[in-house]
Each structure stands twice: as C-alpha cells, then as structure tokens.
Design a protein around this motif. Structure first.
Motif, PDB file in Angstrom:
ATOM      1  N   GLU A 189       0.823  -1.217   0.000  1.00  0.00           N
ATOM      2  CA  GLU A 189       0.000   0.000   0.000  1.00  0.00           C
ATOM      3  C   GLU A 189       0.865   1.279   0.000  1.00  0.00           C
ATOM      4  O   GLU A 189       0.579   2.230  -0.717  1.00  0.00           O
ATOM      5  CB  GLU A 189      -0.923  -0.031   1.228  1.00  0.00           C
ATOM      6  CG  GLU A 189      -2.136   0.839   1.106  1.00  0.00           C
ATOM      7  CD  GLU A 189      -3.234   0.265   0.210  1.00  0.00           C
ATOM      8  OE1 GLU A 189      -3.013  -0.772  -0.468  1.00  0.00           O
ATOM      9  OE2 GLU A 189      -4.327   0.866   0.176  1.00  0.00           O
ATOM     10  N   GLY A 190       1.927   1.271   0.806  1.00  0.00           N
ATOM     11  CA  GLY A 190       2.803   2.438   0.872  1.00  0.00           C
ATOM     12  C   GLY A 190       3.499   2.679  -0.460  1.00  0.00           C
ATOM     13  O   GLY A 190       3.677   3.832  -0.889  1.00  0.00           O
ATOM     14  N   MET A 240      -7.217   3.271  -4.528  1.00  0.00           N
ATOM     15  CA  MET A 240      -6.574   2.413  -3.527  1.00  0.00           C
ATOM     16  C   MET A 240      -7.584   1.915  -2.506  1.00  0.00           C
ATOM     17  O   MET A 240      -7.596   0.731  -2.143  1.00  0.00           O
ATOM     18  CB  MET A 240      -5.446   3.185  -2.822  1.00  0.00           C
ATOM     19  CG  MET A 240      -4.223   3.421  -3.710  1.00  0.00           C
ATOM     20  SD  MET A 240      -2.993   4.492  -2.913  1.00  0.00           S
ATOM     21  CE  MET A 240      -2.423   3.394  -1.589  1.00  0.00           C
ATOM     22  N   ALA A 242      -0.894   4.302   5.196  1.00  0.00           N
ATOM     23  CA  ALA A 242       0.132   4.747   4.243  1.00  0.00           C
ATOM     24  C   ALA A 242       0.188   6.283   4.206  1.00  0.00           C
ATOM     25  O   ALA A 242       1.270   6.877   4.140  1.00  0.00           O
ATOM     26  CB  ALA A 242      -0.156   4.181   2.851  1.00  0.00           C
ATOM     27  N   ALA A 269      -5.682   0.333   5.111  1.00  0.00           N
ATOM     28  CA  ALA A 269      -4.225   0.359   4.917  1.00  0.00           C
ATOM     29  C   ALA A 269      -3.822   1.646   4.196  1.00  0.00           C
ATOM     30  O   ALA A 269      -2.699   2.144   4.372  1.00  0.00           O
ATOM     31  CB  ALA A 269      -3.790  -0.868   4.111  1.00  0.00           C
ATOM     32  N   LEU A 321      -5.945   7.844  -4.584  1.00  0.00           N
ATOM     33  CA  LEU A 321      -6.317   7.396  -3.230  1.00  0.00           C
ATOM     34  C   LEU A 321      -7.681   6.707  -3.252  1.00  0.00           C
ATOM     35  O   LEU A 321      -7.887   5.690  -2.587  1.00  0.00           O
ATOM     36  CB  LEU A 321      -6.342   8.592  -2.270  1.00  0.00           C
ATOM     37  CG  LEU A 321      -4.969   9.170  -1.910  1.00  0.00           C
ATOM     38  CD1 LEU A 321      -5.123  10.488  -1.161  1.00  0.00           C
ATOM     39  CD2 LEU A 321      -4.157   8.174  -1.079  1.00  0.00           C
ATOM     40  N   ILE A 377       2.359   1.810  -3.433  1.00  0.00           N
ATOM     41  CA  ILE A 377       1.359   2.295  -4.405  1.00  0.00           C
ATOM     42  C   ILE A 377       1.081   3.779  -4.169  1.00  0.00           C
ATOM     43  O   ILE A 377       0.945   4.552  -5.123  1.00  0.00           O
ATOM     44  CB  ILE A 377       0.058   1.452  -4.328  1.00  0.00           C
ATOM     45  CG1 ILE A 377       0.355   0.002  -4.726  1.00  0.00           C
ATOM     46  CG2 ILE A 377      -1.028   2.043  -5.237  1.00  0.00           C
ATOM     47  CD1 ILE A 377      -0.811  -0.960  -4.513  1.00  0.00           C
ATOM     48  N   LEU A 378       1.043   4.191  -2.906  1.00  0.00           N
ATOM     49  CA  LEU A 378       0.870   5.621  -2.611  1.00  0.00           C
ATOM     50  C   LEU A 378       2.049   6.429  -3.159  1.00  0.00           C
ATOM     51  O   LEU A 378       1.853   7.475  -3.790  1.00  0.00           O
ATOM     52  CB  LEU A 378       0.736   5.853  -1.100  1.00  0.00           C
ATOM     53  CG  LEU A 378       0.676   7.335  -0.676  1.00  0.00           C
ATOM     54  CD1 LEU A 378      -0.499   8.065  -1.317  1.00  0.00           C
ATOM     55  CD2 LEU A 378       0.622   7.465   0.846  1.00  0.00           C
TER      56      LEU A 378
END
Lengths: 194, 169
Positions: free
Chosen positions: A163-164, B164, B30, B26, B161, A166-167
């Motif tokens: 997830e990090g 996601m 992040a 999640a 976002l 992808i951010l």
C-alpha cells in the motif's frame, strides 16, 4: 538563436530555454532570494527556477514537497519513483523531464534497457511485470481525465507493491503531472548549436 | 476528553477530506506514514488558490479556473468545492467548461487553461505567445501555469487514493 529544439525522447539531458523572461537575480526581492536559496556562496540558479520565482509563494512550498515525494525515506525505491515520473513525462511529452528522469532511472537501477525500450516503443514497451504494472498505472493516471482503474491497482498488488509503495507511485506520477505542466509549457528543450 | 481514538490521526487536508471510507484502511496508514507530504500539499493549495501576492489573478478568478480544471478532469465534486470559493457571479460562470469571456485577457486564459489541462503534450511556444499577445505579463503566465499544474497533481492524488481504497474492499 540557432539552437535546435528537441522533439524526440532522449536520455541525454538537453538545455532548457525559457519562453518567458526569468526573474533577474539582481532584481529579486528578499522573499524570492530566500525561495531561491541564494547565499553568498551559492549564486548559481537555473533559468527554470528563476522563471518559477515569478510565483514565489508556490515555489517556496513546491520545492520541499518535490523533495519529500521523490526522496522521502522508505516506501517505493528511488528508481521506481523515477518510473512513476517517467510515465507522466512520456504521456505529457515533456522531453526535458523525461531525459532527466530516464537518466536517473538508468543510474539508480544500473540498467538502460528499461528506458531504451520505453523511448523506442512507448506504451507498448515489453518490460518485466513489475515495471509494466507501474507504467500502466502511471500512464493511465496521467491522462486527462485519468483512465486508471481498480484493476490497475490490483495489477500493482499482484506485482508485489504494498500500500505504501502504491501511494508513493501515485504521488510521483501526480507530481510530474504538475512538473510537466511547468517544464514543457514554460520553455523549450534545446541543444546548443555548434 | 470524551473518547480516545487509536487510529492514526491524518492531517486535516482537502485531499484526505475528499476520499471517503479511509478510516481504518491500509491506505490511511500509508497516508499517515507520509503525513508531511499531505501537509505540504495543503500548503501548496493555499499558495496557488489564495496567495498573499495574487498578481493579475484574483482569488476569485483562481477558484473559478480551478473549478473549470476539475470539471475538465471529470472531478465534479472538486469542481463544486472550488466553485464555492467564487464570490463574484460573473467569474463563477467561467467555471463551466465551454464558456468564453468577452475580455480578451480572460478569454486567452481560458483557452490556455483548457489546453494545458487536457492536451499538455500539444502545447507549443505559440500558446505562450498568445497569452503575451493578449497583454498577460510573464509573472501572470507563470501563476496561471502553476494553478493548472497544481490542480493536475491534486486531482490525480485524490483519484489515486480513491482507487486504492476501492481496490482494498
């Protein structure tokens, strides 16, 4: 003024010739000098930054934001953040941005083949599954309106991005959707004649 | 004082407020790990939309253009958010895609904005000369480019976002 404007993607970084008149250092306000980080020992400022100094309030917040997105600790690797930057730069045809960040990608990954293929074949470049998923998501996010889908995000997860990461990818592609609209709009990439 | 919250506290920003269903995901974690970036993004929105030194682009005009850019990106909720910041009715009309202006300076800014938002790859030196020809100063050209460019960033960050959060469901 017989410099040649570059129209093709290259990893050889060109010069950048502004289309508007940059702020003159000798005439800069104290606020501009602060944003330009000009000190007696550092008086070299690029034309690009001197152009952006026309909007000093934005320049002042943009530089730290840029550094946080591209160089912040942890998360997506530096090289893969460069790929996120490249995805936008190819879509937006920012020759100068693409050259700088393809060169950085090649150095960080110690591999020129990815950017060679990207420049030669564009969106259809045959890359490894992780690079492919990164570029697909980045290029679709860079279009207007954006075309990225949940499936593209799932493809990133399937390729192993957390997830990090992808951010961080979203941030680098979004940041270059910004940077391209300055670099490609406010100046020309040129090769000095002779 | 009344209750304790043990989820990561997110910075209060336009971007995070625009993404529904973040809580407990999640994606939220992040964002919390990149808290500084979201705070700096908020600072950039303020610098671009309501700068102390606005030059030839009033805060009203900036909000109207931002609303138009959001609409060009298909982000109707963001278009409405920025449009709410326009006080002068004549400028509010410019928020609608397809509208033009009588004033040659405004008309040139609208043409440039539409092109920079939707077809940045095709922009040439002539597009910048057209702004100069309409009497727009180089400083205002940079301000207008930054407004378009920042919105291109912020709208994509919000869109990413949302994807996601949706992908995690």
């Amino acid at each position: 003024m017989s410099d040649d404007v570059i129209h093709r993607f290259t990893r050889t970084v060109p010069e950048w010739r502004p289309r508007v008149v940059p702020v003159k250092l000798a005439e800069a306000t104290p606020e501009q000098l602060e944003a330009l980080q000009v000190t007696p020992s550092n008086t070299k400022v690029s034309d690009y930054v001197l152009v952006l100094a026309h909007d000093v309030e934005t320049l002042k917040v943009r530089s730290p934001l840029f550094n946080a997105i591209m160089y912040g600790k942890g998360g997506l690797s530096r090289a893969e953040r460069e790929l996120g930057a490249l995805a936008a730069s190819v879509v937006n045809h920012c020759i100068y941005c693409a050259a700088v960040h393809a060169d950085r990608h090649a150095q960080l990954s110690k591999d020129k083949t990815v950017t060679d293929k990207l420049f030669a074949m564009g969106e259809k470049a045959d890359l490894g599954p992780r690079d492919r998923a990164i570029l697909d998501f980045g290029m679709r996010l860079a279009r207007t309106p954006h075309e990225a889908t949940v499936e593209d995000v799932q493809a990133l997860r399937d390729a192993g991005l957390d997830e990090g990461e992808i951010l961080d990818l979203t941030l680098s592609t979004a940041l270059f959707s910004w940077a391209n609209r300055l670099m490609h709009i406010l100046g020309d990439p040129v090769r000095k004649a002779g | 004082m009344t209750e304790t919250i043990d989820t990561p506290t997110l910075p209060a920003t336009s971007v995070t407020a625009s993404v529904a269903g973040l809580s407990g995901t999640a994606t939220e974690a992040a964002i919390a790990a990149r808290r500084d970036i979201f705070e700096k993004t908020e600072a950039a929105e303020i610098a671009v939309l309501t700068p102390a030194e606005a030059g030839g682009l009033s805060h009203d005009l900036r909000h109207a253009l931002a609303a138009r850019i959001a609409a060009l990106h298909g982000a109707d909720d963001q278009a409405a958010r920025y449009r709410a910041g326009v006080k002068e009715a004549t400028l509010a009309a410019l928020a609608d895609v397809g509208t033009t202006a009588q004033d040659p300076r405004l008309a040139a800014m609208l043409r440039f904005t539409d092109a920079v938002s939707t077809k940045p790859a095709g922009i040439t030196a002539q597009d910048v000369r057209d702004l100069q020809g309409a009497g727009i100063s180089d400083a205002d050209i940079v301000r207008l480019a930054e407004l378009n460019a920042f919105l291109a960033y912020q709208l994509r960050l919000i869109a990413g976002l949302r994807l996601m959060v949706e992908a995690a469901r």
